[in-house]
Design an enzyme around this catalytic site. Structure first.
Site, PDB file in Angstrom:
ATOM      1  N   TYR A  42       0.833  -1.209   0.000  1.00 33.03           N
ATOM      2  CA  TYR A  42       0.000   0.000   0.000  1.00 33.03           C
ATOM      3  C   TYR A  42       0.868   1.259   0.000  1.00 33.03           C
ATOM      4  O   TYR A  42       0.600   2.217  -0.739  1.00 33.03           O
ATOM      5  CB  TYR A  42      -0.905  -0.050   1.231  1.00 33.03           C
TER       6      TYR A  42
ATOM      7  N   LYS B 138       0.878   4.110  -2.913  1.00 33.69           N
ATOM      8  CA  LYS B 138       0.510   5.499  -2.627  1.00 33.69           C
ATOM      9  C   LYS B 138       1.663   6.460  -2.893  1.00 33.69           C
ATOM     10  O   LYS B 138       1.452   7.607  -3.304  1.00 33.69           O
ATOM     11  CB  LYS B 138       0.016   5.617  -1.184  1.00 33.69           C
TER      12      LYS B 138
END
Length: 250
Positions: A153, A157
């Site tokens: 993640y 991002k």
């Protein structure tokens, strides 16, 4: 801030931040294409927008699939005739420590977040460039700075921040801005899943997160939707390539 009569495509808009963003666009006069993995997932958001007097349609699409993304924008054009705003909100989590993370979980998170943002932005700009107007708002996260158990993640991002700045450079000459919002702890199903993964009661996790903010509370979806609306407005044409952290602190 003006989005009156603009057409906004919002991915991952079946619930949470995406749903709140879609509803705020409609409340401010935009026509909204509510996208989620299946059309059924969009129904509640569409219904709430219409019941409040707004205009919206629901479209199911897997943002990792180029043909489905093209169909999403084709549906927007067929219904409303143009696309002015894209909000790349669709996302999933597959949290785990690096030594336990599977290749499949790594690929899944980068596929939805990073590839999905790329494919939707690529499709949107095809319509925005000829009209010399567009707003692309991507979703990063405070996890882009690193977060235990989220190597997939965090990488996605962080990549979105680089993509945002590159799109801003490439598309600015066509009247298209591209910015990102990076939420901190927001009350959503995703943060509930994080609590479950950590073996904590949700209220306990929220209380701990609130203590880390300057405002001594966690965020709610409306806090993030307000930031998206700011970037999407007509008046924000001189703001591009920026990442706004919506985290209740500095």
């Amino acid at each position: 801030m003006t989005v009156l009569n603009r057409v906004a495509v919002v991915t991952g808009a079946g619930k949470g931040i995406g749903a709140e963003t879609a509803k705020q666009f409609a409340q401010n006069g935009a026509k909204v294409v509510v996208c989620d993995l299946t059309r059924e997932f969009t129904e509640q958001t569409v219904r709430e927008i219409r019941e409040a007097g707004g205009e919206a349609i629901g479209v199911g699409a897997d943002v990792q699939k180029g043909d489905q993304v093209e169909a999403l924008f084709a549906a927007a054009i067929e219904e409303f005739g143009r696309v002015d705003i894209l909000v790349n909100n669709a996302g999933i989590i597959r949290d785990n420590l690096v030594y336990k993370m599977t290749e499949e979980d790594f690929d899944a998170v980068l596929g939805v977040h990073l590839k999905g943002t790329f494919l939707c932005s690529q499709a949107a700009q095809k319509w925005m460039v000829p009209q010399k107007y567009g707003r692309i708002i991507n979703f990063s996260s405070t996890s882009a700075l690193g977060n235990r158990g989220q190597v997939n993640y965090a990488a996605a991002k962080a990549g979105i921040q680089g993509m945002t700045k590159t799109l801003a450079i490439e598309l600015g000459r066509y009247g298209i801005t591209c910015n990102a919002v990076a939420p901190g702890f927001i009350e959503t199903d995703m943060t509930k899943a994080t609590a479950a993964r950590m073996g904590l009661a949700y209220e306990e996790l929220k209380a701990a997160a609130a203590k880390e903010t300057a405002v001594l509370r966690v965020g709610v979806p409306a806090d993030v939707a307000n930031a998206v609306l700011f970037f999407a407005a007509d008046e924000s044409s001189f703001i591009t390539g920026q990442v706004l952290y919506v985290r209740g602190g500095v």
